[in-house]
Design a protein around this motif. Structure first.
Motif, PDB file in Angstrom:
ATOM      1  N   ASN A  48       6.629  -7.135   2.268  1.00 13.31           N
ATOM      2  CA  ASN A  48       5.981  -6.394   1.181  1.00 13.31           C
ATOM      3  C   ASN A  48       6.223  -4.899   1.378  1.00 13.31           C
ATOM      4  O   ASN A  48       5.300  -4.106   1.535  1.00 13.31           O
ATOM      5  N   VAL A  49       7.503  -4.529   1.383  1.00 11.83           N
ATOM      6  CA  VAL A  49       7.914  -3.146   1.618  1.00 11.83           C
ATOM      7  C   VAL A  49       9.080  -2.819   0.690  1.00 11.83           C
ATOM      8  O   VAL A  49      10.099  -3.506   0.700  1.00 11.83           O
ATOM      9  N   CYS A  50       8.940  -1.756  -0.088  1.00 12.64           N
ATOM     10  CA  CYS A  50      10.025  -1.313  -0.956  1.00 12.64           C
ATOM     11  C   CYS A  50      11.060  -0.557  -0.115  1.00 12.64           C
ATOM     12  O   CYS A  50      10.690   0.329   0.664  1.00 12.64           O
ATOM     13  N   PRO A  51      12.349  -0.882  -0.252  1.00 11.10           N
ATOM     14  CA  PRO A  51      13.364  -0.183   0.539  1.00 11.10           C
ATOM     15  C   PRO A  51      13.527   1.285   0.150  1.00 11.10           C
ATOM     16  O   PRO A  51      14.107   2.061   0.909  1.00 11.10           O
ATOM     17  N   HIS A  52      12.988   1.697  -0.995  1.00 17.93           N
ATOM     18  CA  HIS A  52      13.135   3.086  -1.440  1.00 17.93           C
ATOM     19  C   HIS A  52      12.366   4.053  -0.546  1.00 17.93           C
ATOM     20  O   HIS A  52      12.938   4.982  -0.003  1.00 17.93           O
ATOM     21  N   ALA A  53      11.062   3.825  -0.401  1.00 22.89           N
ATOM     22  CA  ALA A  53      10.260   4.783   0.358  1.00 22.89           C
ATOM     23  C   ALA A  53       9.405   4.123   1.436  1.00 22.89           C
ATOM     24  O   ALA A  53       8.564   4.779   2.036  1.00 22.89           O
ATOM     25  N   GLY A  54       9.608   2.817   1.654  1.00 17.39           N
ATOM     26  CA  GLY A  54       8.868   2.134   2.711  1.00 17.39           C
ATOM     27  C   GLY A  54       7.417   1.848   2.381  1.00 17.39           C
ATOM     28  O   GLY A  54       6.643   1.531   3.282  1.00 17.39           O
ATOM     29  N   ARG A  55       7.056   1.945   1.107  1.00 16.60           N
ATOM     30  CA  ARG A  55       5.672   1.678   0.714  1.00 16.60           C
ATOM     31  C   ARG A  55       5.519   0.226   0.285  1.00 16.60           C
ATOM     32  O   ARG A  55       6.480  -0.437  -0.073  1.00 16.60           O
ATOM     33  N   ARG A  56       4.263  -0.232   0.275  1.00 14.06           N
ATOM     34  CA  ARG A  56       3.987  -1.588  -0.200  1.00 14.06           C
ATOM     35  C   ARG A  56       4.350  -1.702  -1.677  1.00 14.06           C
ATOM     36  O   ARG A  56       4.272  -0.730  -2.428  1.00 14.06           O
ATOM     37  N   LEU A  57       4.724  -2.905  -2.085  1.00 14.28           N
ATOM     38  CA  LEU A  57       5.108  -3.164  -3.463  1.00 14.28           C
ATOM     39  C   LEU A  57       3.902  -3.379  -4.380  1.00 14.28           C
ATOM     40  O   LEU A  57       3.977  -3.117  -5.575  1.00 14.28           O
ATOM     41  N   ASP A  58       2.798  -3.895  -3.831  1.00 14.68           N
ATOM     42  CA  ASP A  58       1.632  -4.216  -4.655  1.00 14.68           C
ATOM     43  C   ASP A  58       0.860  -2.962  -5.039  1.00 14.68           C
ATOM     44  O   ASP A  58       0.832  -1.977  -4.313  1.00 14.68           O
ATOM     45  N   TRP A  59       0.213  -2.997  -6.214  1.00 21.44           N
ATOM     46  CA  TRP A  59      -0.581  -1.845  -6.672  1.00 21.44           C
ATOM     47  C   TRP A  59      -1.996  -1.885  -6.114  1.00 21.44           C
ATOM     48  O   TRP A  59      -2.675  -0.870  -6.033  1.00 21.44           O
ATOM     49  N   ALA A  60      -2.455  -3.047  -5.751  1.00 23.66           N
ATOM     50  CA  ALA A  60      -3.699  -3.281  -5.017  1.00 23.66           C
ATOM     51  C   ALA A  60      -3.379  -4.476  -4.116  1.00 23.66           C
ATOM     52  O   ALA A  60      -2.454  -5.236  -4.415  1.00 23.66           O
ATOM     53  N   PRO A  61      -4.116  -4.662  -3.032  1.00 24.48           N
ATOM     54  CA  PRO A  61      -3.765  -5.768  -2.122  1.00 24.48           C
ATOM     55  C   PRO A  61      -3.583  -7.101  -2.854  1.00 24.48           C
ATOM     56  O   PRO A  61      -4.502  -7.596  -3.506  1.00 24.48           O
ATOM     57  N   GLY A  62      -2.365  -7.633  -2.778  1.00 22.99           N
ATOM     58  CA  GLY A  62      -2.071  -8.924  -3.381  1.00 22.99           C
ATOM     59  C   GLY A  62      -1.873  -8.918  -4.883  1.00 22.99           C
ATOM     60  O   GLY A  62      -1.688  -9.962  -5.488  1.00 22.99           O
ATOM     61  N   GLN A  63      -1.852  -7.742  -5.505  1.00 22.92           N
ATOM     62  CA  GLN A  63      -1.686  -7.631  -6.959  1.00 22.92           C
ATOM     63  C   GLN A  63      -0.332  -6.988  -7.250  1.00 22.92           C
ATOM     64  O   GLN A  63      -0.138  -5.806  -6.994  1.00 22.92           O
ATOM     65  N   PHE A  64       0.579  -7.795  -7.801  1.00 21.30           N
ATOM     66  CA  PHE A  64       1.950  -7.344  -8.035  1.00 21.30           C
ATOM     67  C   PHE A  64       2.228  -7.191  -9.517  1.00 21.30           C
ATOM     68  O   PHE A  64       1.679  -7.917 -10.345  1.00 21.30           O
ATOM     69  N   LEU A  65       3.100  -6.250  -9.841  1.00 23.49           N
ATOM     70  CA  LEU A  65       3.558  -6.053 -11.219  1.00 23.49           C
ATOM     71  C   LEU A  65       4.819  -6.869 -11.438  1.00 23.49           C
ATOM     72  O   LEU A  65       5.721  -6.861 -10.601  1.00 23.49           O
TER      73      LEU A  65
END
Length: 118
Positions: A48-65
């Motif tokens: 659960n890590v975006c390769p762009h900036a190393g941040r989590r992908l979810d907008w809230a824990p376990g909540q994905f767009l």
């Protein structure tokens, strides 16, 4: 390197077709957040890590767009990832990919590949 999970990540019945969910997994000596996606009988997982900036992908824990086109969208900067190979197809890290984590379905449960049988 330490051990993998000795318990399943989740039940396949609890993962709707097309759903994106978050699960914590023990990978080596670290606990990692995973994105898990089900497409019919196929289950895929990535860190659960975006390769762009190393941040989590979810907008809230376990909540994905998820876009109308069925892409996983990073909540931080809008990078969009296809859900077969985790390739970034739009946004700031186009051409990069999510880091895959091998999982398998055994007896109705989703396991890390190589995890011990319960």
């Amino acid at each position: 390197m330490g051990s993998l999970n000795v318990e399943p990540l989740l039940s396949l019945d609890g993962l709707a077709d097309g759903a994106l969910v978050e699960a914590e997994a023990r990978l080596g000596d670290d606990s990692e957040s995973l994105v898990i996606h089900r497409q019919g009988d196929v289950v895929r997982a990535w860190l659960n890590v975006c390769p762009h900036a190393g941040r989590r992908l979810d907008w809230a824990p376990g909540q994905f767009l998820k876009s109308r086109e069925g892409l996983l969208v990073c909540a931080a900067h809008g990078a969009s990832f296809e859900l077969e190979g985790g390739q970034c197809v739009a946004g700031p890290c186009r051409g990069d990919a999510l880091r895959a984590v091998a999982v398998e379905v055994r007896e109705g449960q989703v396991w890390l590949v190589g995890a011990a049988d319960a």
